[in-house]
Design an enzyme around this catalytic site. Sequence first.
Site, PDB file in Angstrom:
ATOM      1  N   ASP A   1       0.859  -1.170   0.000  1.00  0.00           N
ATOM      2  CA  ASP A   1       0.000   0.000   0.000  1.00  0.00           C
ATOM      3  C   ASP A   1       0.903   1.231   0.000  1.00  0.00           C
ATOM      4  O   ASP A   1       2.101   1.135   0.295  1.00  0.00           O
ATOM      5  CB  ASP A   1      -0.886  -0.040   1.253  1.00  0.00           C
ATOM      6  CG  ASP A   1      -1.891   1.097   1.291  1.00  0.00           C
ATOM      7  OD1 ASP A   1      -2.369   1.483   0.212  1.00  0.00           O
ATOM      8  OD2 ASP A   1      -2.183   1.585   2.384  1.00  0.00           O
TER       9      ASP A   1
ATOM     10  N   ASP B   1      -1.697  -1.154   6.062  1.00  0.00           N
ATOM     11  CA  ASP B   1      -2.116  -0.762   7.401  1.00  0.00           C
ATOM     12  C   ASP B   1      -3.627  -0.620   7.529  1.00  0.00           C
ATOM     13  O   ASP B   1      -4.160  -0.704   8.619  1.00  0.00           O
ATOM     14  CB  ASP B   1      -1.439   0.552   7.829  1.00  0.00           C
ATOM     15  CG  ASP B   1      -1.796   1.707   6.909  1.00  0.00           C
ATOM     16  OD1 ASP B   1      -2.361   1.448   5.824  1.00  0.00           O
ATOM     17  OD2 ASP B   1      -1.509   2.862   7.257  1.00  0.00           O
TER      18      ASP B   1
ATOM     19  N   ASP C   1      -6.641  -3.441   3.268  1.00  0.00           N
ATOM     20  CA  ASP C   1      -5.536  -4.323   2.879  1.00  0.00           C
ATOM     21  C   ASP C   1      -5.714  -5.761   3.378  1.00  0.00           C
ATOM     22  O   ASP C   1      -5.035  -6.665   2.912  1.00  0.00           O
ATOM     23  CB  ASP C   1      -4.210  -3.794   3.446  1.00  0.00           C
ATOM     24  CG  ASP C   1      -3.880  -2.415   2.923  1.00  0.00           C
ATOM     25  OD1 ASP C   1      -4.119  -2.164   1.736  1.00  0.00           O
ATOM     26  OD2 ASP C   1      -3.397  -1.582   3.713  1.00  0.00           O
TER      27      ASP C   1
END
Length: 909
Positions: free
Chosen positions: A333, A646, A650
């Site tokens: 990410d 985080d 995700d």
Amino acid sequence: MQKDFWHSLTIEEVFRKQKTNENGLTTAEAKKRLTEYGTNELAEEKKVSKLALLFSQLKSPLIAVLIVAMLISLAIGHFIDATVIAVVITINTIIGFFQEFKAETALETLKSMAAPETKVIRDCSKKIGCLETKIRAKDVVPGDILFLEAGDKVPADARIFQAINLEIDESMLTGESMPARKTIEPLPANLQVSDMANMVFSGTIVVQGRGKAVVTATGVKTEIGKIAELIKETERVETPMQRRNKDLTRKLGLFALLTSSLVFVIALYRTLDVFDTFLFALAAAVSAIPEGLPAVLTITLAVGVNRMAKRNALIRKLQAVDTLGSATVICTDKTGTLTTNQMTVRKLYLENRLISVSGEGFNPEGQFEFNDKLLSIAEDKSLGLLLKIGALCNDARLASHETEKGVTWEIKGDPTEGALVVAAAKAGLNKDNLEEELPRIDEIPFNPQQRYMVTFHRQETGRIEVFVKGAPEAILPKCQEIVSDGSIINLTDLEKEHILSVSTQMASEALRILAMASTSIMESELASFKRDFKQAQNLRFIGLAGMIDPPRQEAKAAVALCKRAGIRVVMATGDHKLTAEAIASEIGINGTSDALTGIDVDEMSDEQLDKATVKTSVFARVSPVHKYRIVESLRRQGNIVAMTGDGVNDAPALKAAEIGIAMGITGTDVTKETADMVLTDDNFASIVNAVEEGRVIFENIRKVVKYLVSTTSGEIITILAALILLPNVPLIFTAVQVLWVNLVTDGLLVIPLALEPKEENVMDKPPRKPKENIINRELVSGVIFVGVIMAVGTLSLFVFGLNTGGFVKAQSLAFVAIAYFQVFNALNCRSQRLSFFKIGPFSNRYLLLSVATGILLQILAVELPIFQTAFGTTGLSLTDLLLVVLVSSSIFFADEIRKAVLHARTTVR
């Protein structure tokens, strides 16, 4: 996507469908709906009990083989063997249990507190009107009316019907670093969650303004609930270590079966007693299994876990340690992982100068630079004025607090405004001091339609300073003057076009641009100035500020190291394409194809996506389902995928990947629970450190396996050769002697071997092939090479003993020789290709100490009367012992020659 497309409906239609209105529900109706829809919480997976965690350690295939070996030993009456194997199983189980239990306990301390209460409208009446009521968040039901204010955690998905400067931090769900400004108007039906500006979602945070919303979904029906369900449906993939353990177990099992069968056939051929032959064949099968291997594997992984913990990586599953070393792709990410998730001013434009601003995040340390020259507000009045406007025309505040790791900084309020406060602080302009000098007496709040904010500040002279910030397109038409080279001049249309072109160029670098302007009025003019400000055209343009959520300082070096190690980095973010491309370019994530968006992914079949993921390294505006598909696509191509992140968005992809890596500080509870590893410092660079440790651990496991398998092979080859070549002589070893060598000598040497320091350039090699096994062709050839030398040397000394002192001396010589062969072989196994002298004789002092201890114990085994009785040995002379050392050390020099030849061949190539 919302089932009923709530974002596309008018608020009247939403009220009608939810059978509610702006006055909310009655308590009785809410209780009825609570029974109908269930509580507003996610169903937690059943936690693994301590007992289940303990028994899960016994599921290893190698442990299963050992349990069979233990049962065989009991069946044939080898109680000592069975006891020792049972001890090995117990130690292995306890070590694995405590490592994983400790990881789970540490994870619990990282969990953040969920919002226990929320504000709703209940039980409106004509007598007392509508009052806000605090209820437990889990008691919220569809149709409830939510009160939303800055700092609140949104308890459920809801459609907004009142929004006053309402901004929501949705980064945990969408991956976008900027707060989402909310509206109340209906929107087109086919939108991604990140584009639903009239909706709020469970788990997100109100950062500014206030509003009201009608709840449309609770519990598992919310967007975060859908992600939780996707996590449950996602099956855990088999890790490389689990696959390699299965392969190792199968090969060792076949080896044990083959050798015991050979022993049985040869012994029958020698017309030995059938029953004794059968028992001896079973004993040979037990001997062929390296009993200490599972414990050593577990200890090696546990040592790796502790090493990684010191480097800020908390491992939840021991098997994940090796998987990191096998990673071929890190799919990451952007927000909070590669970037700081803290908006930062990077560039300022004023007086025809583009000024660079250093520093990152909310830490008020940095410098202002133009043409390699540092600037200061003492000498540059225009710079000081721009920063002052940014700090005072602003509702955010910078705060600091002490932690164990030092001072940390945070912004109270909008992150974009916070970036301006931090920029001013870098120049020594403290907002509190500025407000004392120029107190705010009035304001025109930011309005999304007007796209500007105005504040009024009283000077000591009584005049009013007017500070304005907003979109360049909204501010420039209101300006008639500009500061140029220290002088105030008229702002021409041509100059305005030039400023807009500079703004466009800065925006192309993914910077968010705000323009600053000012003027001065008399206090008596304040009311009329505010009233007529929409038509104002008398401002003085001061400059532009460009800000972005910047990359972490360590990210660029970490990505470069990944490239050097042959690991591809792929970015998958919910943020805008332009922002994703800018960050990717800055830190060195480059594909051979342009960035793709979530809409592009939606339009692709799995086959088309597989072709795209080969070339594309940046994916923007992606949803949880998109990330999941990207990870699956990379895995279909044979990659070992490590997925980092985080946010809640995700979590499904983390579970689908071979190893999921969550952020410990900013990571959500859902993500941490799903992940195999948690970074305690949220630093992408720590992943690279963990990859390095993973590679070192695998190499050390391979060294240990080579040592144990070559030791076992040497014993089996020696036993078989003795049976074939010496038909009239009893067995060359007793069962107790073999057990001593396997569990005492080996036990001393394998653990120090597992602690071998990393070899040079471990990160300069490409990742191991995903299907590469611990026992490969190179290791097998090395084992045969060593096994033959051990067998020839041991049999030679055995024959020498027969000719010079009888059977007991011969067996004692062979017993000491097989042990010393293994001691010297441990020195060989420190590296597969590098010379013992190249890696440094004293770089592993634990091994040298173990070698000395092993030599001493073996001497005691043939010299002390108590051991002579136990092992059936006799004392050896100094000449005999020196002869044993001379012969057994041949294995060390032979392997040094092999490595030298291998190095020469590699150099020539």
